[in-house]
Motif scaffolding. Structure first.
Motif, PDB file in Angstrom:
ATOM      1  N   ILE A   1       0.864  -1.184   0.000  1.00  0.00           N
ATOM      2  CA  ILE A   1       0.000   0.000   0.000  1.00  0.00           C
ATOM      3  C   ILE A   1       0.896   1.229   0.000  1.00  0.00           C
ATOM      4  CG2 ILE A   1      -1.844   1.221   1.187  1.00  0.00           C
ATOM      5  CD1 ILE A   1      -2.686  -1.571   2.277  1.00  0.00           C
ATOM      6  N   ILE A   2       0.726   2.044  -1.029  1.00  0.00           N
ATOM      7  CA  ILE A   2       1.571   3.216  -1.237  1.00  0.00           C
ATOM      8  C   ILE A   2       0.718   4.472  -1.216  1.00  0.00           C
ATOM      9  CG2 ILE A   2       3.339   1.953  -2.526  1.00  0.00           C
ATOM     10  CD1 ILE A   2       2.015   2.881  -5.135  1.00  0.00           C
ATOM     11  N   ASN A   3       1.386   5.617  -1.197  1.00  0.00           N
ATOM     12  CA  ASN A   3       0.700   6.903  -1.238  1.00  0.00           C
ATOM     13  C   ASN A   3       1.196   7.647  -2.467  1.00  0.00           C
ATOM     14  OD1 ASN A   3      -0.703   9.219  -0.735  1.00  0.00           O
ATOM     15  ND2 ASN A   3       0.578   9.886   0.963  1.00  0.00           N
ATOM     16  N   GLY A   4       0.451   7.543  -3.546  1.00  0.00           N
ATOM     17  CA  GLY A   4       0.825   8.188  -4.800  1.00  0.00           C
ATOM     18  C   GLY A   4       1.361   7.182  -5.789  1.00  0.00           C
ATOM     19  N   ILE A   5       1.076   7.432  -7.043  1.00  0.00           N
ATOM     20  CA  ILE A   5       1.504   6.524  -8.107  1.00  0.00           C
ATOM     21  C   ILE A   5       2.559   7.217  -8.951  1.00  0.00           C
ATOM     22  CG2 ILE A   5       0.747   5.200 -10.115  1.00  0.00           C
ATOM     23  CD1 ILE A   5      -2.114   5.367  -8.952  1.00  0.00           C
ATOM     24  N   SER A   6       3.652   6.538  -9.163  1.00  0.00           N
ATOM     25  CA  SER A   6       4.656   7.047 -10.091  1.00  0.00           C
ATOM     26  C   SER A   6       5.178   5.859 -10.898  1.00  0.00           C
ATOM     27  CB  SER A   6       5.803   7.733  -9.346  1.00  0.00           C
ATOM     28  OG  SER A   6       6.466   6.806  -8.533  1.00  0.00           O
ATOM     29  N   GLY A   7       5.283   6.070 -12.196  1.00  0.00           N
ATOM     30  CA  GLY A   7       5.755   4.985 -13.047  1.00  0.00           C
ATOM     31  C   GLY A   7       4.679   3.938 -13.251  1.00  0.00           C
ATOM     32  N   SER A   8       5.114   2.751 -13.554  1.00  0.00           N
ATOM     33  CA  SER A   8       4.205   1.652 -13.851  1.00  0.00           C
ATOM     34  C   SER A   8       3.981   0.803 -12.602  1.00  0.00           C
ATOM     35  CB  SER A   8       4.811   0.793 -14.962  1.00  0.00           C
ATOM     36  OG  SER A   8       4.011  -0.316 -15.222  1.00  0.00           O
ATOM     37  N   VAL A   9       2.741   0.730 -12.170  1.00  0.00           N
ATOM     38  CA  VAL A   9       2.390  -0.117 -11.030  1.00  0.00           C
ATOM     39  C   VAL A   9       1.288  -1.075 -11.461  1.00  0.00           C
ATOM     40  CG1 VAL A   9       3.104   1.498  -9.229  1.00  0.00           C
ATOM     41  CG2 VAL A   9       0.791   1.608 -10.097  1.00  0.00           C
ATOM     42  N   LYS A  10       1.315  -2.295 -10.923  1.00  0.00           N
ATOM     43  CA  LYS A  10       0.356  -3.315 -11.333  1.00  0.00           C
ATOM     44  C   LYS A  10      -0.668  -3.575 -10.240  1.00  0.00           C
ATOM     45  CE  LYS A  10       1.785  -6.850 -13.701  1.00  0.00           C
ATOM     46  NZ  LYS A  10       2.464  -8.106 -14.045  1.00  0.00           N
ATOM     47  N   MET A  11      -1.920  -3.786 -10.697  1.00  0.00           N
ATOM     48  CA  MET A  11      -2.974  -4.211  -9.777  1.00  0.00           C
ATOM     49  C   MET A  11      -2.548  -5.529  -9.152  1.00  0.00           C
ATOM     50  SD  MET A  11      -6.028  -2.451  -9.851  1.00  0.00           S
ATOM     51  CE  MET A  11      -7.330  -3.637  -9.828  1.00  0.00           C
ATOM     52  N   GLY A  12      -2.842  -5.700  -7.879  1.00  0.00           N
ATOM     53  CA  GLY A  12      -2.480  -6.925  -7.195  1.00  0.00           C
ATOM     54  C   GLY A  12      -1.087  -6.885  -6.591  1.00  0.00           C
ATOM     55  N   GLU A  13      -0.287  -5.910  -7.016  1.00  0.00           N
ATOM     56  CA  GLU A  13       1.038  -5.713  -6.417  1.00  0.00           C
ATOM     57  C   GLU A  13       1.067  -4.443  -5.570  1.00  0.00           C
ATOM     58  OE1 GLU A  13       4.246  -5.839  -9.244  1.00  0.00           O
ATOM     59  OE2 GLU A  13       3.488  -7.663 -10.171  1.00  0.00           O
ATOM     60  N   TYR A  14       0.290  -3.437  -5.997  1.00  0.00           N
ATOM     61  CA  TYR A  14       0.248  -2.154  -5.306  1.00  0.00           C
ATOM     62  C   TYR A  14      -1.188  -1.681  -5.173  1.00  0.00           C
ATOM     63  CZ  TYR A  14       5.227  -1.888  -6.223  1.00  0.00           C
ATOM     64  OH  TYR A  14       6.568  -2.155  -6.263  1.00  0.00           O
ATOM     65  N   ALA A  15      -1.414  -0.879  -4.150  1.00  0.00           N
ATOM     66  CA  ALA A  15      -2.677  -0.164  -3.989  1.00  0.00           C
ATOM     67  C   ALA A  15      -2.324   1.265  -3.607  1.00  0.00           C
ATOM     68  CB  ALA A  15      -3.541  -0.799  -2.909  1.00  0.00           C
ATOM     69  N   ASN A  16      -2.992   2.228  -4.239  1.00  0.00           N
ATOM     70  CA  ASN A  16      -2.734   3.635  -3.957  1.00  0.00           C
ATOM     71  C   ASN A  16      -3.623   4.066  -2.792  1.00  0.00           C
ATOM     72  OD1 ASN A  16      -1.740   6.219  -4.147  1.00  0.00           O
ATOM     73  ND2 ASN A  16      -3.183   6.825  -5.731  1.00  0.00           N
ATOM     74  N   GLY A  17      -3.225   3.681  -1.592  1.00  0.00           N
ATOM     75  CA  GLY A  17      -3.989   3.983  -0.386  1.00  0.00           C
ATOM     76  C   GLY A  17      -4.965   2.872  -0.040  1.00  0.00           C
TER      77      GLY A  17
END
Length: 158
Positions: free
Chosen positions: A56-72
């Motif tokens: 779980i991150i705060n902010g998206i930069s670059g390429s992020v994949k569903m199931g690996e990251y969540a923006n909050g």
């Protein structure tokens, strides 16, 4: 009739104890009701396997994949719905008053995500009225997936 369950996502915060999530409907982002297979060795393990790798991150930069990251935590909750809602019926979002068991669910799964930290989970047994598990997704998988494999082994050796 199947084993019913309710899944809640409550952002981890001061004053929210892991073993009280089943009573904190007012803090929940979602209430996902499932009509079948709600027991810990199925829905519990499936939830844990899905959320375990998500950062779980705060902010998206670059390429992020569903199931690996969540923006909050709100993005995290939406991904859970996307994972489990595949057909008409079976999985629903619903309003809850906060009374455990009001929809006939036998288990309440509460997920406690937080940016930059592992997601904690709890399982409340509605009929027995106790919290039967509190821990990380990895701990839930180890406890309940191994139990299921052990029970399957016993059935196959009888």
């Amino acid at each position: 009739m199947g084993t019913r369950s309710l899944t809640r996502v409550i952002p981890r915060q001061e004053g929210v104890a892991y073993d009280k999530g089943h009573k904190m409907v007012n803090k929940s982002i979602i209430n996902m009701y499932q009509q079948h297979d709600g027991y810990p060795s199925y829905v519990g393990v499936k939830l844990a396997e899905f959320v375990k790798p998500i950062k779980i991150i705060n902010g998206i930069s670059g390429s992020v994949k569903m199931g690996e990251y969540a923006n909050g935590v709100e993005c995290f909750a939406a991904q859970i719905i996307q994972k489990f809602k595949k057909d008409v019926g079976h999985t629903y979002l619903q309003v809850c008053s906060g009374e455990p068991g009001e929809s006939g669910e036998e288990y309440i799964y509460t997920l406690y995500p937080k940016i930059g930290e592992p997601t904690y989970m709890s399982i409340y047994d509605v009929y027995e009225k106790y919290v039967m598990f509190v821990g990380t997704a990895d701990e839930l998988i180890k406890k309940y997936k191994l139990r299921e494999q052990s029970e399957d082994h016993k059935l196959n050796t009888v």
